[in-house]
Design a protein around this motif. Sequence first.
Motif, PDB file in Angstrom:
ATOM      1  N   ASP A  96       0.810  -1.228   0.000  1.00 16.16           N
ATOM      2  CA  ASP A  96       0.000   0.000   0.000  1.00 16.16           C
ATOM      3  C   ASP A  96       0.843   1.278   0.000  1.00 16.16           C
ATOM      4  N   LEU A  97       2.046   1.175   0.491  1.00 16.58           N
ATOM      5  CA  LEU A  97       2.944   2.330   0.576  1.00 16.58           C
ATOM      6  C   LEU A  97       3.243   2.930  -0.795  1.00 16.58           C
ATOM      7  N   LEU A  98       3.386   2.028  -1.775  1.00 17.26           N
ATOM      8  CA  LEU A  98       3.774   2.454  -3.122  1.00 17.26           C
ATOM      9  C   LEU A  98       2.559   2.441  -4.041  1.00 17.26           C
ATOM     10  N   TYR A  99       2.700   3.042  -5.203  1.00 15.64           N
ATOM     11  CA  TYR A  99       1.635   2.954  -6.213  1.00 15.64           C
ATOM     12  C   TYR A  99       2.257   2.894  -7.616  1.00 15.64           C
ATOM     13  N   GLU A 100       2.726   4.036  -8.096  1.00  5.51           N
ATOM     14  CA  GLU A 100       3.314   4.040  -9.449  1.00  5.51           C
ATOM     15  C   GLU A 100       4.482   3.050  -9.557  1.00  5.51           C
ATOM     16  N   GLU A 101       5.183   2.864  -8.433  1.00  3.83           N
ATOM     17  CA  GLU A 101       6.350   1.966  -8.459  1.00  3.83           C
ATOM     18  C   GLU A 101       5.949   0.537  -8.848  1.00  3.83           C
ATOM     19  N   TRP A 102       4.677   0.170  -8.551  1.00  2.07           N
ATOM     20  CA  TRP A 102       4.221  -1.186  -8.894  1.00  2.07           C
ATOM     21  C   TRP A 102       3.721  -1.265 -10.343  1.00  2.07           C
ATOM     22  N   HIS A 103       3.421  -0.095 -10.942  1.00  4.75           N
ATOM     23  CA  HIS A 103       2.829  -0.102 -12.287  1.00  4.75           C
ATOM     24  C   HIS A 103       3.731  -0.838 -13.281  1.00  4.75           C
ATOM     25  N   HIS A 104       3.163  -1.813 -13.961  1.00  5.80           N
ATOM     26  CA  HIS A 104       3.850  -2.574 -15.019  1.00  5.80           C
ATOM     27  C   HIS A 104       5.077  -3.334 -14.502  1.00  5.80           C
ATOM     28  N   LYS A 105       5.180  -3.470 -13.196  1.00  8.69           N
ATOM     29  CA  LYS A 105       6.351  -4.176 -12.635  1.00  8.69           C
ATOM     30  C   LYS A 105       6.112  -5.689 -12.702  1.00  8.69           C
ATOM     31  N   PRO A 106       6.998  -6.425 -13.347  1.00 10.47           N
ATOM     32  CA  PRO A 106       6.877  -7.876 -13.306  1.00 10.47           C
ATOM     33  C   PRO A 106       7.107  -8.390 -11.869  1.00 10.47           C
ATOM     34  N   VAL A 107       6.119  -9.100 -11.348  1.00  5.26           N
ATOM     35  CA  VAL A 107       6.216  -9.593  -9.966  1.00  5.26           C
ATOM     36  C   VAL A 107       5.902 -11.093  -9.931  1.00  5.26           C
ATOM     37  N   ALA A 108       6.820 -11.861  -9.382  1.00  8.79           N
ATOM     38  CA  ALA A 108       6.625 -13.305  -9.205  1.00  8.79           C
ATOM     39  C   ALA A 108       6.516 -13.592  -7.707  1.00  8.79           C
ATOM     40  N   ILE A 109       5.644 -14.527  -7.358  1.00  3.08           N
ATOM     41  CA  ILE A 109       5.344 -14.747  -5.942  1.00  3.08           C
ATOM     42  C   ILE A 109       5.712 -16.163  -5.510  1.00  3.08           C
ATOM     43  N   SER A 110       6.430 -16.230  -4.394  1.00  7.30           N
ATOM     44  CA  SER A 110       6.729 -17.508  -3.746  1.00  7.30           C
ATOM     45  C   SER A 110       6.052 -17.528  -2.383  1.00  7.30           C
ATOM     46  N   THR A 111       5.127 -18.450  -2.194  1.00  7.43           N
ATOM     47  CA  THR A 111       4.449 -18.584  -0.894  1.00  7.43           C
ATOM     48  C   THR A 111       5.100 -19.711  -0.102  1.00  7.43           C
ATOM     49  N   VAL A 112       5.120 -19.543   1.216  1.00  7.45           N
ATOM     50  CA  VAL A 112       5.892 -20.461   2.053  1.00  7.45           C
ATOM     51  C   VAL A 112       5.090 -20.855   3.288  1.00  7.45           C
ATOM     52  N   SER A 113       5.133 -22.137   3.623  1.00  6.92           N
ATOM     53  CA  SER A 113       4.537 -22.555   4.900  1.00  6.92           C
ATOM     54  C   SER A 113       5.317 -23.707   5.502  1.00  6.92           C
ATOM     55  N   ASP A 114       5.026 -23.991   6.757  1.00  4.82           N
ATOM     56  CA  ASP A 114       5.660 -25.142   7.395  1.00  4.82           C
ATOM     57  C   ASP A 114       4.771 -26.377   7.292  1.00  4.82           C
TER      58      ASP A 114
END
Length: 185
Positions: A96-114
């Motif tokens: 939520d802190l950022l806005y334009e910085e996320w625009h068109h940014k390629p983002v890959a997600i790794s989720t982790v659990s035990d």
Amino acid sequence: MVHIAIVSASIRKGRKSHRIALFFKDFLTKNHLATAGILDLLEYNFPLFDERLKFQEFPSPAVLDFAEKIKSADGVIIVTPEYNGGYPASLKNVVDLLYEEWHHKPVAISTVSDGPFGGTQCITSLQFSLWKMKARIVTATFPVTRVHETFDENGDPKEKSHAEKRAGNFIQELLATIEIKNHIP
Ligand SMILES: Cc1cc2nc3c(=O)[nH]c(=O)nc-3n(C[C@H](O)[C@H](O)[C@H](O)COP(=O)(O)O)c2cc1C
């Protein structure tokens, strides 16, 4: 060579998902796929969100540093634990802190659990928030099950060839998204 920012989201004492951030940094650099840096939310120690950076009168150097590192990265990997079916407040804090910085940014997600499901229940809510901010979400994911058993404290996987094969596929998708973005800005 492209640069990847790896956001390590857990700020919990005794956290385990940070191991995956270490793993990706090592994997990217040793295979000469990208330069990489970890944005460790534990180190940043941001206060609870009260306003977006662009509306802050006196943003802290840490906030400016984080924003610049996201903005200048060619792509981002977010490593997040699942907490009660969601992603942690520390991560929402910086989404939520950022806005334009996320625009068109390629983002890959790794989720982790035990546990046995790799934290996958938190992914749709994270993808949705990032999609709302026009990020280019990479469809490949990297769920990590039983992180305390499958990766050691240095980020070395117990089953190295299996982990590296999965990581290779995940990173290729991120690099392909960066490539497409660079051709169609
Ligand atoms: C508050 C809290 C809630 C959690 N909820 C879940 C959950 O919903 N599903 C799950 O698989 N693991 C859950 N876990 C366990 C995490 O998967 C585990 O702590 C793992 O090591 C990743 O988080 P960490 O990086 O903070 O260690 C939870 C842990 C905490 C601290």
